[in-house]
Scaffold this motif. Structure first.
Motif, short mmCIF file in Angstrom:
data_model
loop_
_atom_site.label_atom_id
_atom_site.label_comp_id
_atom_site.label_asym_id
_atom_site.label_seq_id
_atom_site.Cartn_x
_atom_site.Cartn_y
_atom_site.Cartn_z
N LEU A 43 0.83 -1.21 0.00
CA LEU A 43 0.00 0.00 0.00
C LEU A 43 0.86 1.26 0.00
O LEU A 43 0.53 2.25 -0.67
CB LEU A 43 -0.93 -0.01 1.21
CG LEU A 43 -2.06 1.02 1.18
CD1 LEU A 43 -2.93 0.83 -0.07
CD2 LEU A 43 -2.91 0.93 2.43
N TYR A 44 1.97 1.22 0.72
CA TYR A 44 2.85 2.39 0.73
C TYR A 44 3.48 2.63 -0.64
O TYR A 44 3.65 3.77 -1.08
CB TYR A 44 3.94 2.25 1.79
CG TYR A 44 4.80 3.48 1.90
CD1 TYR A 44 4.30 4.64 2.50
CD2 TYR A 44 6.09 3.50 1.41
CE1 TYR A 44 5.08 5.78 2.59
CE2 TYR A 44 6.89 4.64 1.50
CZ TYR A 44 6.37 5.78 2.09
OH TYR A 44 7.14 6.91 2.18
N GLU A 45 3.81 1.54 -1.35
CA GLU A 45 4.35 1.69 -2.69
C GLU A 45 3.33 2.30 -3.65
O GLU A 45 3.69 3.00 -4.60
CB GLU A 45 4.82 0.33 -3.22
CG GLU A 45 6.10 -0.17 -2.58
CD GLU A 45 6.52 -1.53 -3.12
OE1 GLU A 45 5.74 -2.12 -3.90
OE2 GLU A 45 7.61 -2.00 -2.75
N ILE A 46 2.04 2.04 -3.39
CA ILE A 46 0.99 2.55 -4.28
C ILE A 46 0.65 4.00 -3.96
O ILE A 46 0.56 4.85 -4.86
CB ILE A 46 -0.27 1.66 -4.16
CG1 ILE A 46 0.00 0.28 -4.76
CG2 ILE A 46 -1.46 2.32 -4.88
CD1 ILE A 46 -1.12 -0.72 -4.54
N TYR A 101 -6.46 -8.40 -6.00
CA TYR A 101 -6.16 -6.96 -6.01
C TYR A 101 -4.79 -6.70 -6.64
O TYR A 101 -4.62 -5.77 -7.44
CB TYR A 101 -6.20 -6.45 -4.57
CG TYR A 101 -5.72 -5.03 -4.35
CD1 TYR A 101 -6.59 -3.96 -4.52
CD2 TYR A 101 -4.42 -4.78 -3.95
CE1 TYR A 101 -6.17 -2.66 -4.30
CE2 TYR A 101 -3.98 -3.49 -3.73
CZ TYR A 101 -4.86 -2.43 -3.90
OH TYR A 101 -4.42 -1.14 -3.69
N THR A 102 -3.83 -7.54 -6.30
CA THR A 102 -2.46 -7.37 -6.83
C THR A 102 -2.40 -7.71 -8.32
O THR A 102 -1.81 -6.96 -9.10
CB THR A 102 -1.49 -8.27 -6.05
OG1 THR A 102 -1.57 -7.94 -4.66
CG2 THR A 102 -0.07 -8.09 -6.55
N ILE A 103 -3.02 -8.81 -8.71
CA ILE A 103 -2.98 -9.23 -10.11
C ILE A 103 -3.68 -8.22 -11.00
O ILE A 103 -3.23 -7.94 -12.12
CB ILE A 103 -3.60 -10.63 -10.26
CG1 ILE A 103 -2.73 -11.67 -9.54
CG2 ILE A 103 -3.77 -11.00 -11.73
CD1 ILE A 103 -3.34 -13.06 -9.49
N ALA A 104 -4.79 -7.64 -10.50
CA ALA A 104 -5.54 -6.66 -11.28
C ALA A 104 -4.86 -5.30 -11.32
O ALA A 104 -5.30 -4.40 -12.05
CB ALA A 104 -6.95 -6.51 -10.70
N GLU A 105 -3.79 -5.13 -10.52
CA GLU A 105 -3.02 -3.88 -10.47
C GLU A 105 -3.91 -2.67 -10.15
O GLU A 105 -3.83 -1.62 -10.77
CB GLU A 105 -2.27 -3.65 -11.78
CG GLU A 105 -1.25 -4.74 -12.07
CD GLU A 105 -0.45 -4.48 -13.34
OE1 GLU A 105 -0.81 -3.54 -14.09
OE2 GLU A 105 0.54 -5.19 -13.57
N VAL A 106 -4.78 -2.86 -9.16
CA VAL A 106 -5.64 -1.77 -8.70
C VAL A 106 -4.78 -0.74 -7.99
O VAL A 106 -3.88 -1.09 -7.22
CB VAL A 106 -6.73 -2.31 -7.75
CG1 VAL A 106 -7.62 -1.18 -7.25
CG2 VAL A 106 -7.56 -3.37 -8.46
N ARG A 107 -5.06 0.53 -8.19
CA ARG A 107 -4.23 1.60 -7.64
C ARG A 107 -4.95 2.43 -6.59
O ARG A 107 -4.55 3.55 -6.30
CB ARG A 107 -3.74 2.52 -8.77
CG ARG A 107 -3.10 1.83 -9.94
CD ARG A 107 -1.89 1.01 -9.54
NE ARG A 107 -0.79 1.82 -9.06
CZ ARG A 107 0.37 1.34 -8.62
NH1 ARG A 107 0.54 0.02 -8.57
NH2 ARG A 107 1.32 2.14 -8.20
N VAL A 108 -6.02 1.93 -6.02
CA VAL A 108 -6.72 2.62 -4.93
C VAL A 108 -6.60 1.79 -3.66
O VAL A 108 -6.35 0.58 -3.71
CB VAL A 108 -8.20 2.87 -5.28
CG1 VAL A 108 -8.31 3.84 -6.45
CG2 VAL A 108 -8.92 1.57 -5.59
N ALA A 109 -6.79 2.46 -2.51
CA ALA A 109 -6.49 1.81 -1.24
C ALA A 109 -7.69 1.12 -0.59
O ALA A 109 -7.50 0.20 0.21
CB ALA A 109 -5.93 2.85 -0.25
#
Length: 201
Positions: A43-46, A101-109
């Protein structure tokens, strides 16, 4: 510790139900600790927002506070073994959601916080059920040793889990979540073998 004392201390492991319970708790605690480390880093990386790290902890703490009393009541009235199995299954579901969530590369928290709420709820129910189940797994004479060994295993898992999660995270968060999912499933399967013991008043 002398050899006879060591044998007496480990005598509790002769009880198969307790061994299954102990291994399941070790795996579940390792999985939870690994998952928390991976979620924080990911999450911090995003978002690059330190506040999100605090919100991760809060999202686990809130359901724990809200549910701990009904969780204790459930442990008194329902099959503790089944409650633990359900909790470990929910932890596996949490890992599965984070993997997606990771595979879909979602960028919201917010999906991460939702998964952490689920994890916090599962842990709120697993703690009292696990503590209440322990006296049903060993004879009275071995109960003190069982409590001590159970506590030691938990402490080891809370130390090893974050370190293992950090090492696996080097290969990517999806590796951590896949490992967590596998550990949670194995823990749930181990609990199936535990026979329901007579409850204490």
């Amino acid at each position: 510790m002398s050899k006879p004392s060591r044998r007496a201390a480990l005598r509790v492991l002769a009880h198969a139900d307790f061994r299954h319970f102990l291994v399941a708790r070790l795996l579940a605690t390792l999985a939870a600790q690994m998952q928390i480390v991976a979620v924080g880093w990911q999450l911090y990386e995003i978002t690059r927002d330190p506040l999100d790290l605090g919100l991760i902890g809060l999202s686990q703490f809130v359901p724990f506070v809200l549910l701990i009393l009904p969780a204790g009541q459930s442990a008194d009235h329902y099959d503790r073994r089944r409650i633990l199995m359900l909790c470990y299954a929910l932890e596996g579901l949490c890992a599965l959601l984070l993997l997606a969530y990771t595979i879909a590369e979602v960028r919201v928290a917010w999906p991460v916080f939702a998964a952490m709420l689920l994890l916090g709820g599962a842990r709120a129910f697993s703690m009292p059920s696990g503590q209440a189940l322990l006296p049903n797994l060993v004879p009275h004479d071995d109960f003190t040793r069982a409590v001590a060994l159970n506590s030691s295993v938990y402490q080891i898992a809370t130390v090893v889990g974050p370190a293992l999660g950090g090492v696996l995270y080097l290969a990517g968060p999806q590796v951590v979540y896949s490992s967590v999912l596998a550990l949670a499933v194995i823990a749930a399967l181990l609990m199936i073998r535990v026979r329901r013991g007579a409850r204490e008043a």
